[in-house]
Design a protein around this motif. Structure first.
Motif, PDB file in Angstrom:
ATOM      1  N   GLY A 432       0.743  -1.130   0.015  1.00 44.07           N
ATOM      2  CA  GLY A 432      -0.234  -0.012  -0.055  1.00 44.07           C
ATOM      3  C   GLY A 432       0.818   1.320   0.067  1.00 44.07           C
ATOM      4  O   GLY A 432       0.513   2.389  -0.788  1.00 44.07           O
ATOM      5  N   LEU A 433       1.815   1.123   0.944  1.00 46.42           N
ATOM      6  CA  LEU A 433       2.759   2.595   0.791  1.00 46.42           C
ATOM      7  C   LEU A 433       3.343   2.567  -0.684  1.00 46.42           C
ATOM      8  O   LEU A 433       3.356   3.696  -1.106  1.00 46.42           O
ATOM      9  N   SER A 434       3.956   1.715  -1.048  1.00 46.53           N
ATOM     10  CA  SER A 434       4.462   1.763  -2.457  1.00 46.53           C
ATOM     11  C   SER A 434       3.508   1.973  -3.618  1.00 46.53           C
ATOM     12  O   SER A 434       3.727   3.080  -4.259  1.00 46.53           O
ATOM     13  N   SER A 435       2.217   1.662  -3.451  1.00 45.74           N
ATOM     14  CA  SER A 435       1.269   2.067  -4.262  1.00 45.74           C
ATOM     15  C   SER A 435       0.918   3.465  -4.312  1.00 45.74           C
ATOM     16  O   SER A 435       0.436   3.915  -5.148  1.00 45.74           O
ATOM     17  N   MET A 436       0.686   4.188  -3.101  1.00 52.01           N
ATOM     18  CA  MET A 436       0.422   5.389  -2.889  1.00 52.01           C
ATOM     19  C   MET A 436       1.671   6.337  -3.765  1.00 52.01           C
ATOM     20  O   MET A 436       1.328   7.164  -4.387  1.00 52.01           O
ATOM     21  N   THR A 437       2.861   5.836  -3.107  1.00 53.67           N
ATOM     22  CA  THR A 437       3.772   6.939  -4.116  1.00 53.67           C
ATOM     23  C   THR A 437       3.922   6.634  -5.580  1.00 53.67           C
ATOM     24  O   THR A 437       4.252   7.627  -6.343  1.00 53.67           O
TER      25      THR A 437
END
Length: 511
Positions: A432-437
């Protein structure tokens, strides 16, 4: 294009930029303090006055923990906005670390201030930690994303390593503060958490310039200086106004002018938080100046937000329902040593540390073989695995109920449950963190990180509201809590699985 001196190009930290090492350590100490403090809260507030606690009833204490944790992540939304439009990532992180350290100092002082005044310092400390984490948490994650301008599997691997730092701090923090808090004094545990945050603050302050260069020091500016000045002035005005309102409410509550009901506040906040998310995305689509591609990717973020909130509503029962189950219904005797109940909170972190490098290697290995699980597919797997974790707890809770509360169950029930929840977390959180960026429009990246943490905020709030119903005097409630959680997780899994193909099409243009 990146210059040869760009921090993203060195590979001195296990094949990753040195800056990742600094952010890893800073976040590790911040999580040491946060997770070191959190499991003590419900036990401390529910403990009798004679035992050094506040004597709150369990539902109220659990609701307060939920509101506190929800507010920590909710503050990430204005924290990301302030960083995007005014302070920049680096200054936001530094100021946030200072506020968190001050909050722990205030909580430490509360133990020496007497019962009445001590409560004021205690809750003031929680407020300062909320404000500081709002500035630090989304922006340090956004800074990790900036270390990988090329994107791809290497960024996913970098976030998995960063996530291991989070859980290293959580693991050590909960062992240290849990033992001190339960065996020595509540406030010794609180003080140890504050010392950890001080270490993180000093490390970032002293090493950021050398290891990050100019990364995160500036913001995306409007070409017109007058427009930029007006934009920054607006942020300052709203920030000051918000702090003034918060200070007024705190003073009125501290002096007894108004009375706050934690459970009523928690219930109302649930609707408010969901409303904030809907309003934010509505504003973004209508007035954000997004291209068609950016709107599609922002739509994916909204879907991931909804299912992440469901996941966290289950997972974040760790410091409430699962913590109370460990305290009341688990056999914690090990060769004559009674394991502190808070130590079970570190099981999740231990599994994260064990499995994170394997997951980081897995994503890269799959990418080399042109096998790429989409973010919604990973989310669906994460929800299903967490559901299995709570399915395990249903059997444990029913054993307690069948005995009339006289049997303490094996700690392996909790350990196995945490293992499945951890596997689920590794499919959801770092992805999720990676997808946001990756998906967020560049000028809104800080705010999108705030939206990601808003999902965690909603989850923490719901978990706090249901978690207080684990009680030795009301045994039948415990299996109902775990059953309802498992059903919600499995239902969400099925719905998201049906959406994987259309979401993949919406994500097709994201790099």
């Amino acid at each position: 294009m990146t210059s040869p001196s760009h921090p993203s190009q060195d590979r001195a930290f296990f094949g990753h930029p040195r800056g990742l090492g600094l952010l890893f350590m800073t976040e590790m100490w911040e999580r040491f303090s946060f997770y070191g403090l959190r499991p003590l809260l419900v036990l401390f507030m529910a403990a009798a006055l004679a035992d050094g606690g506040f004597g709150f009833d369990r539902p109220a204490a659990s609701a307060i923990v939920g509101i506190y944790a929800a507010s920590v992540y909710l503050a990430s939304l204005p924290g990301g906005w302030i960083a995007d439009r005014w302070l920049g990532l680096r200054r936001s992180i530094l100021i946030g670390a200072m506020l968190i350290t001050s909050g722990h100092l205030s909580i430490g002082i509360s133990g020496m201030a007497g019962a009445g005044v001590g409560k004021i310092f205690f809750f003031l400390g929680l407020v300062l930690i909320v404000l500081g984490t709002g500035l630090l948490k989304p922006n340090i994650s956004a800074l990790v994303g900036d270390l990988y301008p090329e994107g791809g599997a290497r960024r996913d691997a970098g976030f998995s390593i960063f996530y291991m730092g989070i859980n290293t701090g959580a693991f050590i923090g909960q062992l240290v503060t849990g033992y001190l808090g339960e065996r020595v004094s509540w406030h010794w545990g609180f003080g140890a958490a504050g010392f950890g945050m001080l270490c993180g603050l000093l490390m970032f302050w002293l090493k950021a310039k050398d290891m990050l260069g100019s990364l995160g020091q500036d913001i995306v500016r409007d070409p017109d200086p007058a427009v930029q000045a007006k934009r920054e002035g607006t942020v300052r005005m709203y920030t000051i106004a918000g702090l003034a309102v918060l200070a007024l409410v705190f003073v009125l509550a501290s002096t007894g002018v108004i009375t706050l009901d934690p459970q009523a506040i928690g219930g109302a906040m649930t609707f408010v938080l969901v409303g904030i998310a809907v309003a934010f995305f509505g504003f973004l689509f209508a007035f954000g100046g997004l291209t068609r591609d950016e709107k599609l990717r922002s739509g994916v973020i909204f879907v991931l937000f909804a299912f992440a909130a469901i996941f966290w509503a289950a997972f974040e029962q760790a410091p409430t329902s699962l913590q109370l189950f460990a305290n009341d219904f688990t056999d914690r005797n090990l060769f004559g040593f009674e394991i502190p109940a808070t130590w079970f909170q570190s099981v999740n972190s231990a599994f994260i540390i064990l499995f994170s490098p394997l997951f980081a290697a897995l994503w890269i290995m799959l990418a080399k073989r042109n096998i790429d699980l989409s973010s919604p597919a990973k989310f669906a797997l994460g929800l299903a695995l967490a559901g299995v974790g709570f399915l395990v707890m249903i059997f444990a809770a029913n054993r307690v109920v069948a005995s009339g509360g006289t049997v303490l169950v094996s700690p392996w029930w909790l350990i196995i449950s945490y293992m499945f929840q951890t596997l689920g977390e590794l499919f959801v959180s770092p992805v999720g963190l990676s997808s946001m960026t990756k998906l967020a429009p560049r000028r809104y990246v800080g705010q999108m990180m705030g939206i990601w943490f808003l999902a965690t905020s909603v989850g923490n709030l719901v978990a706090g509201l249901v978690g207080g119903h684990v009680d030795p005097t009301k045994l039948d409630q415990t299996p109902l809590v775990f059953t309802g959680t498992a059903i919600a997780l499995f239902g969400a899994t099925v719905i998201l699985a049906l959406m994987i193909v259309p979401i993949r099409r919406m994500m097709a243009t994201a790099k």
